[in-house]
Design an enzyme around this catalytic site. Structure first.
Site, short mmCIF file in Angstrom:
data_model
loop_
_atom_site.label_atom_id
_atom_site.label_comp_id
_atom_site.label_asym_id
_atom_site.label_seq_id
_atom_site.Cartn_x
_atom_site.Cartn_y
_atom_site.Cartn_z
N ASP A 242 -10.47 -9.78 -116.16
CA ASP A 242 -9.06 -9.59 -115.83
C ASP A 242 -8.89 -8.20 -115.24
OD1 ASP A 242 -6.12 -9.87 -115.86
OD2 ASP A 242 -6.52 -11.53 -117.23
N HIS B 163 -5.71 -11.24 -110.88
CA HIS B 163 -6.28 -10.69 -112.12
C HIS B 163 -7.70 -10.18 -111.86
CE1 HIS B 163 -2.98 -11.63 -114.84
NE2 HIS B 163 -2.84 -12.78 -114.22
N GLU C 24 -0.99 -16.48 -111.45
CA GLU C 24 -0.24 -15.25 -111.12
C GLU C 24 -0.86 -14.47 -109.96
OE1 GLU C 24 1.67 -14.17 -115.44
OE2 GLU C 24 -0.35 -13.44 -115.08
C1 TNX Z 1 0.43 -14.89 -118.39
S1 TNX Z 1 -1.02 -17.43 -118.96
C2 TNX Z 1 -0.92 -14.85 -118.07
C3 TNX Z 1 -1.79 -13.89 -118.76
C4 TNX Z 1 -1.04 -13.06 -119.75
C5 TNX Z 1 -0.06 -13.91 -120.48
C6 TNX Z 1 0.65 -13.17 -121.57
C7 TNX Z 1 -1.71 -17.01 -117.70
C8 TNX Z 1 -2.47 -18.03 -117.05
N1 TNX Z 1 -1.53 -15.76 -117.27
O1 TNX Z 1 -2.44 -13.08 -117.81
O2 TNX Z 1 -1.93 -12.49 -120.64
O3 TNX Z 1 0.89 -14.41 -119.57
O4 TNX Z 1 1.29 -14.02 -122.44
#
Ligand code: TNX
Length: 744
Positions: free
Chosen positions: A200, A258, A321
């Site tokens: 990440d 990420h 994301e």
């Molecule tokens: C969203 S869930 C994210 C993570 C974070 C999380 C925190 C997801 C696929 N991505 O990178 O850690 O929210 O709750």
């Protein structure tokens, strides 16, 4: 006598409550048994098997799986019950436990038969034998060195094939030993998939021989002061440790977003021209991998080594994301898009996913991605893991893609699990054990063809706010226990589960697991009385409908001989109320303590106040380790309700600086700062609405945690909700309100 009851309940009510309590043990005898997850079929038989330390376990000759299951069981009993059963391959003269192969039982299924003269665990597969052993483990009450186990027959098999937990080892790193212990806890619950989030923005955690900087640079942050990674040798060891316990590890390399840690190690993978550091803030970063052929070669090479380490059919490539700001702004990316004849950043990610999926497919593997990968044209072999609610799963299943449900917030174990004081840091909106238990994976609107695409469910332990292994345990269990039942069992019965959970808690204790007892936690309210405080206690909503009782003592630990809580308790200053929850005559919560002094009834902690807004709610621990503060990091602001200002009032408060470590992309514009008039900022008190003119502005005296100087609030007719918020000079730190005390 320091205990005074505030009011007296009628003798009749009390008698009724006691009668209910007395009948409870009978109800248990009729329940589904003791095992978690609840078996598919459970038939009581006549008689009982006398199990003790001299019972022997017979395994078939040369059946390594049976021997493993038998040893695992006997080791567990050694730990939880201090008995040491011997394992033999020749039929004993005395009644014993027998493992046997039986064709025709479903994969992962087993039959467990307890007769007065023998116990038999039968299965057609090694996993079935193992799960049978895990059920048998629970038939002996924790701590007992011998017991009469009621004769019964259990025919069991799981509801879902994918029964997962996700562990984020990037945001905070856990030792290899801890990961193994986590695997053991999963195995004991018949969970079978560990989704391991290994990369990440905040750290790359898997050694890749070909790219040593991924770990020498990418696994360290804050100038090398925090970090770590797993060597390939450690990973191989963990993978085979998991496989022995019938757990498949699905590794995740997150892309194209990420990706900051990887880009910090090898800048040529990124889009921007500025060198990056492994990030030490949470949130969503805009740094994505670029789309150069050399970057795909890099990713292919990484996957090659990953596939060597992880035999899993499923390989997770993230996909979540991936905010496209950088891609949209980059001339190189745009040129590449034109070359590929792709007209949007979204379509570029689809191309990226397709490219990685094809590479995995050639190697006999299956791509898994977060639900952002679900766009028209997604290859039918890709597995969609829905996290932004459950719609992604239904859409994927209808589209003919396999899917796993791990929706936030229900199955997000980074959320705190109750609103009780004493929860460790996490996201604020509670995700309770009961909430996990009541989660339904199958959308009733799905037809049977679509339902077949639902592989199962998974809960995710994101670790931004979970900075220790002990806290990972607290966040994982018993919510993971509830998940295990929902993933394995078709039937659901919360009161019955809660009862069985109490038995599980004893096993957790005997094995030293730092489980959360929030399900049976105690909520309290205090009001002022002369010379002390009146304390009102209650179990949380989770316990509603369960026959829990709270028992208490003053300056002594509660037990079955101390008073049962029936009405508010008055405690004098200088004394301590201690209470615990009991279910069917067994203590099921840790002891809750409330020392009573002049502050007890008037001091309100952030957790007890209402927040002014609910954008990004977190429970955060100040650097000095004081109790966590509940706040919305976009707008740290609290409401103290209904303060009578007719005669004015005094306000005391304690505040703490909280590092502002969040990447909010465009939302950062909505955060207010730079509005302070003094060096460190001020606490402002606004009557009725945060938009009103403040009636008090209290400068913060020091950069660290401190108690503010007492301030008088002017007289105003009647009661007012007070809005408490800070003006701060800079974004970082933000101020948190630890507590406030308003006295007339
Ligand atoms: C969203 S869930 C994210 C993570 C974070 C999380 C925190 C997801 C696929 N991505 O990178 O850690 O929210 O709750």
């Amino acid at each position: 006598m320091r205990v005074r009851t505030a009011a007296s309940k009628s003798a009749k009510t009390r008698a009724a409550v006691w009668t209910a309590a007395l009948f409870l043990p009978l109800a248990i005898a009729h329940s589904q048994g003791v095992i978690i997850p609840a078996p598919a079929h459970h038939t009581p038989l006549a008689g009982a098997f006398a199990l003790s330390g001299t019972t022997q376990i017979l395994v078939p000759k040369a059946d390594a799986d049976a021997a493993f299951a038998a040893h695992y069981l006997s080791d567990l009993w050694q730990l939880s019950n201090h008995i040491n059963l011997s394992i033999i391959e020749k039929a004993p003269a005395t009644p014993g436990i027998r493992f046997a192969r039986s064709d025709g039982l479903p994969p992962e299924g087993y039959r467990l038969t307890v007769h007065p003269k023998s116990i038999t665990v039968e299965a057609s597969t090694g996993s079935g034998l193992f799960y049978g052993a895990m059920s048998l483990w629970q038939l002996l009450p924790a701590g007992a060195s011998a017991a009469a186990i009621p004769a019964q027959r259990i025919d069991d098999a799981p509801r879902f094939a994918w029964r997962g937990l996700m562990l984020d080892s990037s945001r905070h790193f856990q030792s290899a030993a801890f990961v193994r212990s986590m695997i053991d806890w999963m195995a004991r619950h018949k969970l079978n998939v560990l989704h391991w989030h290994l990369t990440d923005d905040q750290g790359w955690r898997v050694q890749i021989r070909r790219y040593p900087k991924l770990t020498s640079v990418g696994s360290w942050r804050d100038e090398h002061s925090y970090g770590g990674f797993y060597t390939q040798a450690e990973i191989k060891d963990i993978v085979s440790y998991a496989a022995e316990r019938y757990i498949n590890i699905v590794p995740e390399i997150d892309m194209p977003g990420h990706a900051t840690a990887a880009i910090a190690a090898y800048p040529e993978l990124g889009v921007g021209t500025e060198p990056l550091k492994v990030t030490s803030a949470w949130g969503v970063y805009t740094h994505l991998f670029n789309l150069e052929p050399s970057t795909f070669t890099f990713l292919d090479n990484v996957l090659d080594e990953l596939m060597e380490l992880f035999p899993s059919r499923y390989i997770h490539i993230g996909g979540d994301e991936a905010v496209k700001n950088e891609w949209n702004a980059s001339p190189q990316i745009q040129a590449r898009a034109r070359e590929l004849n792709i007209d949007s950043a979204g379509a570029l990610q689809a191309y990226f996913t397709q490219r990685m999926g094809a590479y995995l497919k050639v190697h006999g593997r299956t791509l898994v991605g977060w639900d952002e990968i679900l766009v028209p044209g997604l290859d039918k072999s890709a597995v969609v893991m829905s996290w932004r609610g459950v719609a992604g799963a239904a859409d994927a299943a209808r589209a003919g893609n396999d899917t796993v449900l791990s929706p936030q917030p229900m199955l997000y174990l980074d959320h705190r699990q109750s609103a009780l004081a004493g929860e460790p840091p996490g996201r604020l909106d509670p995700s309770t054990t009961r909430g996990v238990y009541e989660f339904e994976a199958i959308d009733p609107k799905l037809d049977s063809a679509a339902v077949r695409h639902v592989l199962g469910i998974q809960a995710n332990i994101w670790t931004e706010h979970i900075n220790s292994e002990k806290r990972v345990e607290w966040m994982a269990w018993p919510r993971g226990t509830a998940l295990a039942e929902v993933a394995w069992s078709k039937e659901r019965n919360w009161p019955d589960f809660a009862q069985r959970l109490a038995g599980m808690f004893s096993r957790y204790q005997s094995l030293d697991l730092n489980y959360a007892d929030s399900v049976f936690g105690i909520e309290s309210r205090a009001s002022a009385i002369s010379g002390g405080a009146r304390l009102t206690l209650a179990n949380t909503n989770e316990a509603a409908g369960l026959a829990t009782e709270i028992r208490y003592g003053i300056d002594r630990d509660p037990d079955l001989s101390t008073r049962r809580y029936l009405e508010p308790v008055d405690v004098e200053f200088g004394h301590e109320l201690r209470a615990a929850t009991f279910l069917a005559g067994k203590q099921v919560s840790r002891i809750w303590r409330q020392p009573v002094d002049v502050h007890t009834a008037v001091r309100h902690f952030s957790n007890d106040l209402k927040l002014c807004s609910d954008n990004v709610g977190l429970l955060l621990e100040p650097p000095d380790g004081e109790r966590p503060i509940a706040l919305d990091i976009m707008n740290p602001c609290w409401i103290e309700p209904r303060v009578n200002l007719t005669h004015g009032a005094s306000i005391d408060a304690r505040v703490a600086p909280l590092p502002f470590r969040y990447e909010l992309v465009d939302d950062i514009k909505k955060v207010r700062y730079g509005d302070a008039k003094s060096t460190f900022g001020e606490l402002e008190v606004h009557p009725d609405s945060c938009a009103s003119a403040p009636i008090a502005v209290i400068p913060i005296p020091a950069p660290g945690s401190s108690e503010l100087p007492r301030k008088r609030l002017p007289a105003m007719a009647g009661e007012h909700n007070l809005c408490l918020r800070f003006a701060r000079p800079k974004l970082d730190p933000m101020w948190g309100l630890e507590w406030v005390e308003i006295t007339e």
